[in-house]
Design a protein around this motif. Structure first.
Motif, PDB file in Angstrom:
ATOM      1  N   VAL A 131       0.844  -1.193   0.000  1.00  0.00           N
ATOM      2  CA  VAL A 131       0.000   0.000   0.000  1.00  0.00           C
ATOM      3  C   VAL A 131       0.880   1.243   0.000  1.00  0.00           C
ATOM      4  O   VAL A 131       1.866   1.334   0.734  1.00  0.00           O
ATOM      5  CB  VAL A 131      -0.932   0.007   1.221  1.00  0.00           C
ATOM      6  N   ASN A 132       0.528   2.188  -0.853  1.00  0.00           N
ATOM      7  CA  ASN A 132       1.206   3.488  -0.885  1.00  0.00           C
ATOM      8  C   ASN A 132       0.388   4.442  -0.022  1.00  0.00           C
ATOM      9  O   ASN A 132      -0.680   4.905  -0.427  1.00  0.00           O
ATOM     10  CB  ASN A 132       1.297   3.997  -2.324  1.00  0.00           C
ATOM     11  N   THR A 133       0.897   4.743   1.162  1.00  0.00           N
ATOM     12  CA  THR A 133       0.158   5.592   2.093  1.00  0.00           C
ATOM     13  C   THR A 133       0.466   7.074   1.916  1.00  0.00           C
ATOM     14  O   THR A 133       0.143   7.880   2.774  1.00  0.00           O
ATOM     15  CB  THR A 133       0.461   5.181   3.545  1.00  0.00           C
ATOM     16  N   GLY A 134       1.103   7.409   0.789  1.00  0.00           N
ATOM     17  CA  GLY A 134       1.417   8.807   0.511  1.00  0.00           C
ATOM     18  C   GLY A 134       2.859   8.975   0.102  1.00  0.00           C
ATOM     19  O   GLY A 134       3.741   9.079   0.950  1.00  0.00           O
ATOM     20  N   ASN A 135       3.115   8.951  -1.222  1.00  0.00           N
ATOM     21  CA  ASN A 135       4.473   9.108  -1.762  1.00  0.00           C
ATOM     22  C   ASN A 135       5.447   8.074  -1.213  1.00  0.00           C
ATOM     23  O   ASN A 135       6.615   8.373  -0.960  1.00  0.00           O
ATOM     24  CB  ASN A 135       5.008  10.515  -1.481  1.00  0.00           C
ATOM     25  N   MET A 136       4.971   6.844  -1.034  1.00  0.00           N
ATOM     26  CA  MET A 136       5.822   5.782  -0.509  1.00  0.00           C
ATOM     27  C   MET A 136       6.263   4.805  -1.598  1.00  0.00           C
ATOM     28  O   MET A 136       6.850   3.773  -1.293  1.00  0.00           O
ATOM     29  CB  MET A 136       5.078   5.006   0.583  1.00  0.00           C
ATOM     30  N   CYS A 137       6.032   5.140  -2.870  1.00  0.00           N
ATOM     31  CA  CYS A 137       6.378   4.220  -3.948  1.00  0.00           C
ATOM     32  C   CYS A 137       7.881   3.966  -4.009  1.00  0.00           C
ATOM     33  O   CYS A 137       8.318   2.876  -4.393  1.00  0.00           O
ATOM     34  CB  CYS A 137       5.864   4.740  -5.281  1.00  0.00           C
ATOM     35  N   PHE A 138       8.695   4.961  -3.631  1.00  0.00           N
ATOM     36  CA  PHE A 138      10.152   4.778  -3.662  1.00  0.00           C
ATOM     37  C   PHE A 138      10.577   3.649  -2.737  1.00  0.00           C
ATOM     38  O   PHE A 138      11.530   2.929  -3.014  1.00  0.00           O
ATOM     39  CB  PHE A 138      10.862   6.084  -3.278  1.00  0.00           C
ATOM     40  N   MET A 139       9.862   3.471  -1.624  1.00  0.00           N
ATOM     41  CA  MET A 139      10.166   2.396  -0.697  1.00  0.00           C
ATOM     42  C   MET A 139       9.585   1.072  -1.181  1.00  0.00           C
ATOM     43  O   MET A 139      10.233   0.018  -1.096  1.00  0.00           O
ATOM     44  CB  MET A 139       9.615   2.719   0.690  1.00  0.00           C
ATOM     45  N   ASN A 140       8.379   1.112  -1.721  1.00  0.00           N
ATOM     46  CA  ASN A 140       7.709  -0.118  -2.139  1.00  0.00           C
ATOM     47  C   ASN A 140       8.494  -0.863  -3.210  1.00  0.00           C
ATOM     48  O   ASN A 140       8.611  -2.090  -3.173  1.00  0.00           O
ATOM     49  CB  ASN A 140       6.296   0.196  -2.642  1.00  0.00           C
ATOM     50  N   VAL A 141       9.048  -0.123  -4.191  1.00  0.00           N
ATOM     51  CA  VAL A 141       9.762  -0.818  -5.271  1.00  0.00           C
ATOM     52  C   VAL A 141      11.047  -1.456  -4.747  1.00  0.00           C
ATOM     53  O   VAL A 141      11.428  -2.560  -5.181  1.00  0.00           O
ATOM     54  CB  VAL A 141      10.077   0.145  -6.442  1.00  0.00           C
ATOM     55  N   VAL A 142      11.718  -0.803  -3.813  1.00  0.00           N
ATOM     56  CA  VAL A 142      12.953  -1.377  -3.260  1.00  0.00           C
ATOM     57  C   VAL A 142      12.634  -2.616  -2.429  1.00  0.00           C
ATOM     58  O   VAL A 142      13.321  -3.646  -2.534  1.00  0.00           O
ATOM     59  CB  VAL A 142      13.694  -0.321  -2.415  1.00  0.00           C
ATOM     60  N   LEU A 143      11.578  -2.566  -1.626  1.00  0.00           N
ATOM     61  CA  LEU A 143      11.207  -3.726  -0.825  1.00  0.00           C
ATOM     62  C   LEU A 143      10.800  -4.898  -1.702  1.00  0.00           C
ATOM     63  O   LEU A 143      11.118  -6.056  -1.395  1.00  0.00           O
ATOM     64  CB  LEU A 143      10.080  -3.350   0.141  1.00  0.00           C
ATOM     65  N   GLN A 144      10.076  -4.642  -2.801  1.00  0.00           N
ATOM     66  CA  GLN A 144       9.722  -5.730  -3.711  1.00  0.00           C
ATOM     67  C   GLN A 144      10.967  -6.304  -4.380  1.00  0.00           C
ATOM     68  O   GLN A 144      11.118  -7.524  -4.503  1.00  0.00           O
ATOM     69  CB  GLN A 144       8.728  -5.233  -4.774  1.00  0.00           C
ATOM     70  N   ALA A 145      11.876  -5.444  -4.817  1.00  0.00           N
ATOM     71  CA  ALA A 145      13.089  -5.921  -5.487  1.00  0.00           C
ATOM     72  C   ALA A 145      13.943  -6.763  -4.548  1.00  0.00           C
ATOM     73  O   ALA A 145      14.482  -7.810  -4.954  1.00  0.00           O
ATOM     74  CB  ALA A 145      13.894  -4.733  -6.023  1.00  0.00           C
ATOM     75  N   LEU A 146      14.080  -6.349  -3.301  1.00  0.00           N
ATOM     76  CA  LEU A 146      14.868  -7.126  -2.345  1.00  0.00           C
ATOM     77  C   LEU A 146      14.176  -8.440  -2.002  1.00  0.00           C
ATOM     78  O   LEU A 146      14.838  -9.467  -1.799  1.00  0.00           O
ATOM     79  CB  LEU A 146      15.111  -6.309  -1.085  1.00  0.00           C
ATOM     80  N   LEU A 147      12.848  -8.432  -1.928  1.00  0.00           N
ATOM     81  CA  LEU A 147      12.115  -9.663  -1.645  1.00  0.00           C
ATOM     82  C   LEU A 147      12.408 -10.730  -2.690  1.00  0.00           C
ATOM     83  O   LEU A 147      12.601 -11.907  -2.367  1.00  0.00           O
ATOM     84  CB  LEU A 147      10.613  -9.373  -1.595  1.00  0.00           C
TER      85      LEU A 147
END
Length: 494
Positions: A131-147
């Motif tokens: 979930v993007n709770t407000g301009n959090m896409c920069f974190m989401n893509v890194v967490l998915q890539a590391l996963l």
């Protein structure tokens, strides 16, 4: 009869807006909810509309859960069935707590870190949106890539599944990532089958524990509201986990000693026999720092060589001074006009650089060259395409041009240092395993998405809570009008 609600007037710029008090449905300033249950409900409604299903009778509202999940007593407790009492024996992936892969017994986190080895055999996980709770896409893509970085996920799973160890305040980022990965179930089903059966997918979630760990570290304090750079976030997160591991390993080696200072470059250095049997003065720029699972996954080394002509004419040999510099990703300049591919950018990285105004020990002005070459390469090679450059007249600008990147990257001989260690890389091949994209024109804004290789020939596209299957790697390699590749992940081919 009650009095009518008063009118409320709001001025935005040059526009006056009047709202009836009894019709007021907005709040200023805008509030972005942090409660996971709110976003779960939003996603359920999104899926219902997307599937064209009628609205179902609403179930009773769940109890609010604004706080992150509490930390378990131990990593092994993450796998303990709910309701198990404290006297129950902790089982970890079918092994007694403290037993590692291959039956090895680990007595502590430090023991596990010291004996972990890189592996690419991590089990497949079921895709799940963030979930993007407000301009959090920069974190989401890194967490998915590391996963989906198999050695990284394997490392976290090995710690979780083989160490009966209480959580410590000294490793908040490591703890948060272990709990984050635990949110994803193992599933060998194809992503296409799972996406066709939307009910088979887990609902997107908010990685609250990662947020909390970052805030505990005092980093990215503007979370939820201000766009950040994905590469800077990845650098902070991965480097932070490395530092936590290094401190744990340092305590293992000397439990009663005071913490040692960070590794300093070796001022003295040593002599090596270099190309053409010439002596080369070597220095170590911090490579003697702690070896951790992070350095085993992402760590490589560059050899930077300075060539200084000796006095006395053309027959005199040049002096060579080399420094070995560790890296966890390579930053590639893509702004030059001649750079159209990743291979071009690597050619630019290793091209000799002239240094003007150098004065040798004899007091003479001489022409000096500096060259950087690859000496040791990691199992996972991360390439950062430097899209944002500073212009004196216009500030920070984005390089929009398409940079071609291959599905399989072969290391060219001219990129490699002339050393026995680098000679082993001549046949190395790297397979593309992930791409993080930046949408938009500015460094301070825009959006991030990513394409990730989930398993052999199965590519997924993540856009926060949205997940889509790609037809082939060709979709990943193709030029895209609305986004540009920013970070590339390559895994060593077996």
């Amino acid at each position: 009869r009650s009095a009518p609600a008063p009118h409320i007037s709001v001025r935005i710029g040059d526009v006056d807006i009047t709202i009836d008090g009894d019709k007021l449905a907005a709040q200023f300033p805008l509030h972005i909810p942090r409660e996971p249950d709110f976003w779960r409900a939003q996603y359920r409604e999104y899926r219902r509309r997307k599937a064209g299903r009628p609205r179902e009778e609403e179930a009773p509202a769940p109890s609010p859960a604004a706080k992150p999940k509490p930390k378990p007593a131990s990593w092994a407790a993450l796998l303990r069935p709910s309701g198990a009492g404290g006297a129950a024996r902790a089982a970890t992936n079918g092994r007694p707590a403290g037993e590692g892969p291959g039956g090895r017994q680990f007595t502590s986190l430090e023991d596990a870190l010291a004996h972990w080895t890189v592996g690419f055999n991590a089990p497949a996980v079921r895709p799940r949106g963030l979930v993007n709770t407000g301009n959090m896409c920069f974190m989401n893509v890194v967490l998915q890539a590391l996963l989906y970085c198999a050695p990284f996920r394997s490392m976290l799973g090995s710690i979780k599944g083989s160490v009966a160890f209480s959580f410590k305040a000294s490793t908040p980022l490591l703890e948060a990532l272990i709990q984050y990965v635990h949110e994803f179930k193992h599933d060998k089903s194809s992503a296409e089958q799972l996406l066709q059966l939307q009910e088979a997918l887990e609902e997107p979630f908010v990685p609250e524990n990662v947020y909390a760990a970052l805030q505990e570290k005092g980093a990215f304090l503007t979370l939820r509201g201000q766009q950040e750079d994905a590469q800077e976030f990845m650098s902070y997160l991965v480097d932070g986990i490395h530092e936590e591991m290094a401190l744990a390993l340092q305590a293992r080696r000397a439990p009663t000693a005071a913490p040692a200072p960070a590794a300093e470059p070796d001022a003295g250095g040593w002599l090596e026999v270099g190309p053409d049997n010439r002596g080369v003065h070597m220095r170590d720029a911090g490579e003697s720092a702690a070896r951790t699972p992070i350095t085993q996954i992402f760590g490589g080394a560059l050899r930077s060589t300075l060539t200084v002509p000796q006095a006395g004419g053309g027959r005199a040999r040049a002096l060579h001074s080399s420094t070995r510099e560790p890296f966890r990703w390579l930053a590639l300049d893509v702004s030059a006009a001649g750079v159209a591919t990743v291979e071009d950018a690597l050619d630019e990285l290793v091209a000799p650089e002239s240094i003007e105004g150098y004065v040798n020990v004899q007091g003479e002005s001489v022409h000096v060259t500096k060259q950087i070459l690859l000496e040791r390469m990691p199992p996972v090679l991360v390439l950062h395409l430097k899209r944002f450059v500073f212009c004196a007249d216009a500030g920070v600008q984005k390089v929009h041009k398409f940079i071609e990147y291959p599905a399989v990257l072969a290391l060219a001989p001219n990129w490699l240092a002339r050393t026995p260690e680098a000679a082993q890389l001549r046949r190395a091949r790297y397979t593309l395993s992930g791409v993080i994209y930046h949408h938009g024109s500015h460094a301070s804004g825009g959006h991030y998405t990513c394409d990730i290789l989930r398993s052999a020939d199965e590519w997924l596209r993540f856009d926060d809570i949205d997940i889509a299957c790609l037809d082939s790697v060709d979709d990943v390699l193709a030029e895209k009008k609305d986004r540009t590749a920013y970070i590339l992940f390559y895994s060593i081919a077996s």
